[in-house]
Design an enzyme around this catalytic site. Structure first.
Site, PDB file in Angstrom:
ATOM      1  N   ARG A  43     -15.522  13.176   0.091  1.00  0.00           N
ATOM      2  CA  ARG A  43     -15.514  12.016   0.998  1.00  0.00           C
ATOM      3  C   ARG A  43     -14.590  12.281   2.173  1.00  0.00           C
ATOM      4  O   ARG A  43     -13.630  13.057   2.041  1.00  0.00           O
ATOM      5  CB  ARG A  43     -15.098  10.725   0.273  1.00  0.00           C
ATOM      6  N   ASP A  49       5.646   2.511  -1.906  1.00  0.00           N
ATOM      7  CA  ASP A  49       4.600   1.738  -2.590  1.00  0.00           C
ATOM      8  C   ASP A  49       3.873   2.552  -3.651  1.00  0.00           C
ATOM      9  O   ASP A  49       3.105   2.002  -4.427  1.00  0.00           O
ATOM     10  CB  ASP A  49       3.619   1.067  -1.610  1.00  0.00           C
ATOM     11  N   SER A  61       3.844   5.967   5.507  1.00  0.00           N
ATOM     12  CA  SER A  61       3.834   6.229   4.069  1.00  0.00           C
ATOM     13  C   SER A  61       4.208   7.668   3.698  1.00  0.00           C
ATOM     14  O   SER A  61       5.276   8.144   4.059  1.00  0.00           O
ATOM     15  CB  SER A  61       2.441   5.848   3.572  1.00  0.00           C
ATOM     16  N   SER A 102     -11.558  11.484   4.581  1.00  0.00           N
ATOM     17  CA  SER A 102     -10.329  10.704   4.459  1.00  0.00           C
ATOM     18  C   SER A 102     -10.335   9.561   5.462  1.00  0.00           C
ATOM     19  O   SER A 102     -10.906   9.672   6.536  1.00  0.00           O
ATOM     20  CB  SER A 102      -9.127  11.611   4.736  1.00  0.00           C
ATOM     21  N   ASN A 153      -3.160   8.196  -7.489  1.00  0.00           N
ATOM     22  CA  ASN A 153      -1.957   8.653  -6.794  1.00  0.00           C
ATOM     23  C   ASN A 153      -0.722   7.775  -7.038  1.00  0.00           C
ATOM     24  O   ASN A 153       0.342   8.035  -6.500  1.00  0.00           O
ATOM     25  CB  ASN A 153      -2.234   8.765  -5.291  1.00  0.00           C
TER      26      ASN A 153
HETATM   27  P1  NG1 Z   1      -7.591   8.662   2.329  1.00  0.00           P
HETATM   28  O1  NG1 Z   1      -6.884   9.480   3.362  1.00  0.00           O
HETATM   29  O2  NG1 Z   1      -8.649   7.719   2.852  1.00  0.00           O
HETATM   30  O3  NG1 Z   1      -8.073   9.531   1.181  1.00  0.00           O
HETATM   31  C1  NG1 Z   1      -5.256   8.042   1.142  1.00  0.00           C
HETATM   32  C2  NG1 Z   1      -5.338   7.962  -0.364  1.00  0.00           C
HETATM   33  C3  NG1 Z   1      -5.753   6.547  -0.758  1.00  0.00           C
HETATM   34  C4  NG1 Z   1      -4.814   5.489  -0.169  1.00  0.00           C
HETATM   35  C5  NG1 Z   1      -4.616   5.745   1.325  1.00  0.00           C
HETATM   36  C6  NG1 Z   1      -3.575   4.842   1.944  1.00  0.00           C
HETATM   37  C7  NG1 Z   1      -6.075   9.644  -1.999  1.00  0.00           C
HETATM   38  C8  NG1 Z   1      -7.142  10.589  -2.427  1.00  0.00           C
HETATM   39  N1  NG1 Z   1      -6.329   8.903  -0.906  1.00  0.00           N
HETATM   40  O4  NG1 Z   1      -6.502   7.681   1.690  1.00  0.00           O
HETATM   41  O5  NG1 Z   1      -5.824   6.450  -2.155  1.00  0.00           O
HETATM   42  O6  NG1 Z   1      -3.581   5.462  -0.878  1.00  0.00           O
HETATM   43  O7  NG1 Z   1      -4.281   7.120   1.595  1.00  0.00           O
HETATM   44  O8  NG1 Z   1      -2.259   5.298   1.790  1.00  0.00           O
HETATM   45  O9  NG1 Z   1      -5.029   9.585  -2.661  1.00  0.00           O
HETATM   46 ZN    ZN Z   2       2.932   4.529   0.731  1.00  0.00          ZN
END
Ligand code: NG1
Ligand code: ZN
Length: 528
Positions: free
Chosen positions: A496, A290, A66, A498, A382
Site C-alpha cells: 500500500r 502516542d 511524530s 504510505s 506499531n
Molecule cells: P503510513 O505512512 O500511511 O503507513 C504510518 C503508520 C500508521 C499510522 C501513521 C500515522 C505503519 C505501517 N503505518 O502511516 O499506522 O501510525 O503513520 O502516524 O505503521
Molecule cells: Zn506518534
C-alpha cells in the site's frame, strides 16, 4: 466578524511555495519543516472557522511529525471531543493549503463559510501545542498569525505530547475553562493528576513489578513521563519504577535517531543507548509519545517484541475476564489493520473468541470502528492505540470486577492512543495478573514478519481495497503478488502507499524468518 483584508495582509507574510502540492493525510500535513509555514498559518484560520461553525467550541492543533526524522514537522487538527478532525474538513484543509494566491485563499475561505453556513460573528477559540522539534517555535509563530488573522482566541500550551493535546481539548469542552494564562500549566497538571490517580486505583494492592526501562526517543515523552512518575510517586512511591533513557531533548539530531518505537518495531532490535540484560523489562515511545512497544531479551539473546498486537491481546484478555466475572452483558471487540500479525488475529478469534475487524491504516479508521462495541480495543501493530468504553460499561453495577473495569476505563486515554497512559494500563494488568514479559509474550507466538519501504516514482498509482490488503491498481500486480505468496507456507503479503511518507510499504509474513525475508524482498522487487 471575519476581516478578509486582515487575512490577506497576514497571509502575504507566509506565502505558499508555488511548486508544492499539499495533502491532509493519515496524520494531517507532514513533510520537511521548511515547506510548512504557509500551511500552518492556514491551519490556524481553518481551526478558527471550525470553532465558529461548532458554536465556539475549543479546537486543538498539534504541531508534530511524530516518529519521523527531526527535520520533518507536521500539523493536525483535533475536534472538540478530542478525536481527529472530521473527514469532510480534511478536504477543506487540503483546499486551503493549496490556494496559490491571497485571492484564491479568500475565495476558499468564503466557500467554506457559505457551504457550512458559518456565522462569522461567533467567537472562535483554539488551543495549540508542539513537540520538541527545533522547527517548532517558528511554525508556532506562523500558526499564531493565522489564529490572529481570523480573530480567534488562541491559547498556547507550549510543549506537550500529542495525546495530552487531545485529552485537554476534550477537557476544555466539557469542563470549566481555566483563567487566561493558566492553560499551559493546567494541561500538564490535570493530565498527571487524572492518570496517576487512575493508576493507583487500578493496581490495587497487587505485588509490585520490577523497573521498566523507557526509551523516550529523545522526545517530549521524556520530561512528561518523568513528571507523571513524580505524581504517581507522590501518591505511593512504591508502585511504579521507571528509568528513562534517550531523554536528551536539547541536542540536535537525536530525536528518533536510532531509537524510539518505530525504529524498534521496524528493525526488530533494541534502540541505541540501551544495554538490555535478560531480566530487564523495556519499552520505547515515539517522538510525540502516542506509540509504545515493549520488549526484552531471552537468556540466549533473542530479542522479543511486545508490540501493539500483544498489547491488544493482553488488554482484551483481561477485560473479557472481568466482564465474565461480573456477569455483564457487554460486547467486547478488537479492531486491527492489515499489519496485525496473523498469529495475533488467530489468538483473538480462536482463544479469546472475541470479534476482530480489519480496517484501513490510520487511527481514525480504527477509532470509528471501535466505537461500535461496548468496549472497543484498538491498536496498530506499531503500538498506537487505545480502548473505548461506552457509558453503559462505565455505569454497570457489579462489584469488584466492575470497579476494576471502571478503574481501567479511567486509566486509558480514550480520546486517542497515548503511550504514557498505555504504559500505565499495561503495567496495571501485568500487576493484577502477576505476569512477567515472558509470560505475556507466550500467549501466542508471532509469525516472522517484515515491513519494508520502497521508493517509487509515483506512489499515487497504487490503489487498494479490502482494508488495504488487495491492490486494484496497477492492474495485474496483485495477481503476481498472490502467485509469490502461494509459494510460502503461511505466506501473507500486501502492498500500500504510505499516507505520511513518499514511499510504498511492503509487508510480508511467513512461517520462517528466511521465507519471510525472501517473500518481502521478492514482492518489493515487483513493486519497484
Ligand atoms: P503510513 O505512512 O500511511 O503507513 C504510518 C503508520 C500508521 C499510522 C501513521 C500515522 C505503519 C505501517 N503505518 O502511516 O499506522 O501510525 O503513520 O502516524 O505503521
Ligand atoms: Zn506518534
Amino acid at each position: 466578524i471575519i476581516d478578509y483584508n486582515k487575512i490577506k495582509e497576514a497571509s502575504a507574510k507566509h506565502p505558499k511555495l508555488k511548486e508544492i502540492n499539499y495533502t491532509y493525510g493519515t496524520a494531517g500535513f507532514r513533510m520537511k519543516a521548511e515547506y510548512l509555514e504557509s500551511v500552518i498559518f492556514r491551519v490556524g484560520i481553518l481551526a478558527g472557522l471550525r470553532s465558529k461553525k461548532l458554536n465556539s467550541k475549543v479546537i486543538g492543533i498539534m504541531v508534530t511529525a511524530s516518529h519521523n526524522p527531526e527535520a520533518d514537522n507536521g500539523v493536525k487538527l483535533v475536534d472538540p471531543n478530542g478525536e481527529m478532525l472530521e473527514q469532510r474538513w480534511e478536504g477543506y484543509a487540503t483546499q486551503l493549503a493549496n490556494a496559490q494566491s491571497e485571492e484564491d485563499l479568500i475565495t476558499v475561505i468564503k466557500s467554506i463559510v457559505s457551504q457550512n453556513e458559518i456565522d462569522e460573528s461567533k467567537n472562535a477559540i483554539v488551543v495549540y501545542a508542539r513537540d520538541t522539534r527545533p522547527s517548532g517555535p517558528k511554525l508556532i509563530a506562523a500558526l499564531e498569525d493565522g489564529i490572529k488573522a481570523i480573530n480567534a482566541v488562541g491559547e498556547n500550551l507550549g510543549i506537550k505530547t500529542t495525546p495530552q493535546l487531545h485529552y485537554f481539548t476534550n477537557y476544555l469542552n466539557c469542563c470549566e475553562k481555566p483563567a487566561e494564562g493558566r492553560y499551559e500549566e493546567l494541561a500538564d497538571k490535570l493530565y498527571y493528576e487524572k492518570f496517576a490517580n487512575a493508576f493507583y486505583k487500578a493496581v490495587g494492592d497487587n505485588q509490585r513489578l520490577s523497573t521498566v526501562y523507557i526509551d523516550a526517543a529523545n522526545g517530549v515523552g521524556a520530561p512528561k513521563l518523568r513528571e507523571l512518575t513524580e505524581w504517581i510517586n507522590k501518591i505511593n512511591d512504591n508502585i511504579f519504577k521507571v528509568t528513562i533513557i534517550n531523554d536528551d531533548i536539547n541536542a540536535r539530531g537525536k530525536l528518533n535517531f536510532q531509537c524510539g518505537a518505530d525504529y524498534v518495531k521496524t528493525g526488530q532490535n533494541p534502540p541505541l543507548g540501551l544495554n538490555l540484560a535478560c531480566e530487564h523489562r523495556a519499552a520505547s515511545l515515539d517522538g510525540d509519545a502516542d506509540r509504545i512497544v515493549f520488549y526484552y531479551v531471552e537468556e540466549d539473546g533473542t530479542f522479543r517484541l511486545l508490540d501493539g498486537d500483544k498489547i491488544a491481546a493482553l488488554s482484551a484478555g483481561f477485560i473479557i475476564e472481568l466482564v465474565k466475572t461480573a456477569g455483564l452483558d457487554i460486547n467486547v471487540g478488537v479492531v486491527q489493520t492489515a499489519y496485525a500479525n496473523g498469529s495475533s488475529t488467530a489468538y483473538l478469534e480462536e482463544e479469546l473468541k472475541v470479534p476482530v475487524s480489519c480496517v484501513p491504516t490510520g487511527v481514525k479508521h480504527l477509532h470509528h470502528k471501535a466505537q461500535e462495541y461496548d468496549v472497543g480495543v484498538y491498536f496498530e501493530a506499531n503500538g498506537h492505540g487505545t480502548i473505548l468504553f461506552s457509558s453503559e460499561a462505565r455505569t454497570a453495577e457489579q462489584e469488584k470486577a466492575v470497579k476494576k473495569l471502571q478503574a481501567l476505563s479511567e486509566l486509558i486515554n480514550q480520546t486517542v492512543g497515548d503511550a504514557l497512559s498505555d504504559l500505565l494500563f499495561v503495567e496495571s494488568i501485568l500487576m493484577n495478573r502477576q505476569w512477567s514479559f515472558q509470560k505475556w509474550n507466550s500467549i501466542y507466538t508471532d509469525m516472522p514478519n517484515r515491513l519494508v519501504k520502497v521508493v517509487v516514482s509515483n506512489r499515487h498509482i497504487f490503489k487498494t481495497t479490502n482494508a488495504e490488503r488487495t491492490l486494484v491498481e496497477p492492474k495485474g500486480l496483485q495477481e503476481k503478488i498472490d502467485k509469490l505468496v502461494a509459494q510460502y507456507k503461511n505466506g501473507r503479503s500486501f502492498v500500500r502507499p504510505s499516507g505520511t511518507e513518499d514511499v510504498v510499504r511492503v509487508y510480508a509474513e511467513a512461517s520462517t524468518r528466511e521465507d519471510c525475508d525472501e517473500l518481502a524482498f521478492k514482492v518489493a522487487g515487483l513493486v519497484y
